[in-house]
Design a protein around this motif. Sequence first.
Motif, PDB file in Angstrom:
ATOM      1  N   LYS A 142      14.171   7.081  -3.941  1.00 58.64           N
ATOM      2  CA  LYS A 142      14.588   7.862  -5.113  1.00 58.64           C
ATOM      3  C   LYS A 142      15.268   9.163  -4.679  1.00 58.64           C
ATOM      4  O   LYS A 142      16.217   9.610  -5.319  1.00 58.64           O
ATOM      5  CB  LYS A 142      13.359   8.154  -5.982  1.00 58.64           C
ATOM      6  N   ASP A 143      14.782   9.770  -3.582  1.00 55.26           N
ATOM      7  CA  ASP A 143      15.378  11.018  -3.072  1.00 55.26           C
ATOM      8  C   ASP A 143      16.650  10.775  -2.278  1.00 55.26           C
ATOM      9  O   ASP A 143      17.316  11.718  -1.861  1.00 55.26           O
ATOM     10  CB  ASP A 143      14.359  11.759  -2.201  1.00 55.26           C
ATOM     11  N   GLY A 144      16.999   9.483  -2.064  1.00 52.17           N
ATOM     12  CA  GLY A 144      18.238   9.159  -1.362  1.00 52.17           C
ATOM     13  C   GLY A 144      18.096   9.181   0.137  1.00 52.17           C
ATOM     14  O   GLY A 144      19.094   9.187   0.870  1.00 52.17           O
ATOM     15  N   LYS A 145      16.881   9.228   0.645  1.00 53.07           N
ATOM     16  CA  LYS A 145      16.666   9.277   2.096  1.00 53.07           C
ATOM     17  C   LYS A 145      16.812   7.902   2.752  1.00 53.07           C
ATOM     18  O   LYS A 145      17.153   7.819   3.937  1.00 53.07           O
ATOM     19  CB  LYS A 145      15.289   9.872   2.409  1.00 53.07           C
ATOM     20  N   ILE A 146      16.540   6.841   1.996  1.00 56.37           N
ATOM     21  CA  ILE A 146      16.699   5.491   2.514  1.00 56.37           C
ATOM     22  C   ILE A 146      17.425   4.640   1.457  1.00 56.37           C
ATOM     23  O   ILE A 146      17.403   4.972   0.279  1.00 56.37           O
ATOM     24  CB  ILE A 146      15.349   4.839   2.909  1.00 56.37           C
ATOM     25  N   SER A 147      17.990   3.554   1.941  1.00 52.85           N
ATOM     26  CA  SER A 147      18.696   2.654   1.011  1.00 52.85           C
ATOM     27  C   SER A 147      17.705   1.668   0.399  1.00 52.85           C
ATOM     28  O   SER A 147      16.574   1.518   0.871  1.00 52.85           O
ATOM     29  CB  SER A 147      19.794   1.895   1.745  1.00 52.85           C
ATOM     30  N   GLY A 148      18.154   0.977  -0.628  1.00 53.66           N
ATOM     31  CA  GLY A 148      17.318  -0.027  -1.264  1.00 53.66           C
ATOM     32  C   GLY A 148      17.003  -1.178  -0.330  1.00 53.66           C
ATOM     33  O   GLY A 148      15.909  -1.733  -0.345  1.00 53.66           O
ATOM     34  N   VAL A 149      17.955  -1.543   0.529  1.00 51.09           N
ATOM     35  CA  VAL A 149      17.740  -2.627   1.497  1.00 51.09           C
ATOM     36  C   VAL A 149      16.657  -2.226   2.488  1.00 51.09           C
ATOM     37  O   VAL A 149      15.764  -3.007   2.808  1.00 51.09           O
ATOM     38  CB  VAL A 149      19.057  -2.980   2.217  1.00 51.09           C
ATOM     39  N   VAL A 150      16.733  -1.015   2.977  1.00 50.84           N
ATOM     40  CA  VAL A 150      15.721  -0.529   3.936  1.00 50.84           C
ATOM     41  C   VAL A 150      14.352  -0.438   3.246  1.00 50.84           C
ATOM     42  O   VAL A 150      13.339  -0.793   3.842  1.00 50.84           O
ATOM     43  CB  VAL A 150      16.134   0.847   4.520  1.00 50.84           C
ATOM     44  N   LYS A 203       0.824  -1.223   0.000  1.00 44.89           N
ATOM     45  CA  LYS A 203       0.000   0.000   0.000  1.00 44.89           C
ATOM     46  C   LYS A 203       0.851   1.264   0.000  1.00 44.89           C
ATOM     47  O   LYS A 203       0.506   2.247  -0.645  1.00 44.89           O
ATOM     48  CB  LYS A 203      -0.941   0.006   1.204  1.00 44.89           C
ATOM     49  N   ASP A 204       1.957   1.254   0.736  1.00 42.87           N
ATOM     50  CA  ASP A 204       2.789   2.454   0.846  1.00 42.87           C
ATOM     51  C   ASP A 204       3.973   2.436  -0.131  1.00 42.87           C
ATOM     52  O   ASP A 204       4.980   3.107   0.095  1.00 42.87           O
ATOM     53  CB  ASP A 204       3.268   2.633   2.283  1.00 42.87           C
ATOM     54  N   PHE A 205       3.857   1.710  -1.210  1.00 42.90           N
ATOM     55  CA  PHE A 205       4.958   1.556  -2.156  1.00 42.90           C
ATOM     56  C   PHE A 205       5.434   2.898  -2.709  1.00 42.90           C
ATOM     57  O   PHE A 205       6.623   3.176  -2.729  1.00 42.90           O
ATOM     58  CB  PHE A 205       4.549   0.646  -3.323  1.00 42.90           C
ATOM     59  N   HIS A 206       4.520   3.727  -3.166  1.00 44.73           N
ATOM     60  CA  HIS A 206       4.913   4.988  -3.813  1.00 44.73           C
ATOM     61  C   HIS A 206       5.624   5.920  -2.832  1.00 44.73           C
ATOM     62  O   HIS A 206       6.581   6.612  -3.210  1.00 44.73           O
ATOM     63  CB  HIS A 206       3.693   5.654  -4.440  1.00 44.73           C
TER      64      HIS A 206
END
Length: 95
Positions: A86-94, A76-79
Amino acid sequence: LTKEKKVDIIVLDMPLLDTRRGKDLMGTFLSDIVLQVLSFVAENERSNIKQRQAEGIAVAKAKGVRFGRPPKPLPKDFHKIYKKWKDGKISGVVA
């Protein structure tokens, strides 16, 4: 294989193709002919299989069959999470 690496080929259910025997000119000639015929038949069958497979896939697609893994629904919260990544606030793993 038979010429460059000097390998003998033995086909158990086809005594005509036994390169251990008949190392003379006629035996080598017969073995070469049989190998060429078998190579031709194998290559021809391979191309026929590929053609039949392509035709089957085309018929299945025309009937609406979908190939591959079924799609998984997005969280649900994917976007929101995607935007943070995308903004660099979190990593792909997180994410």
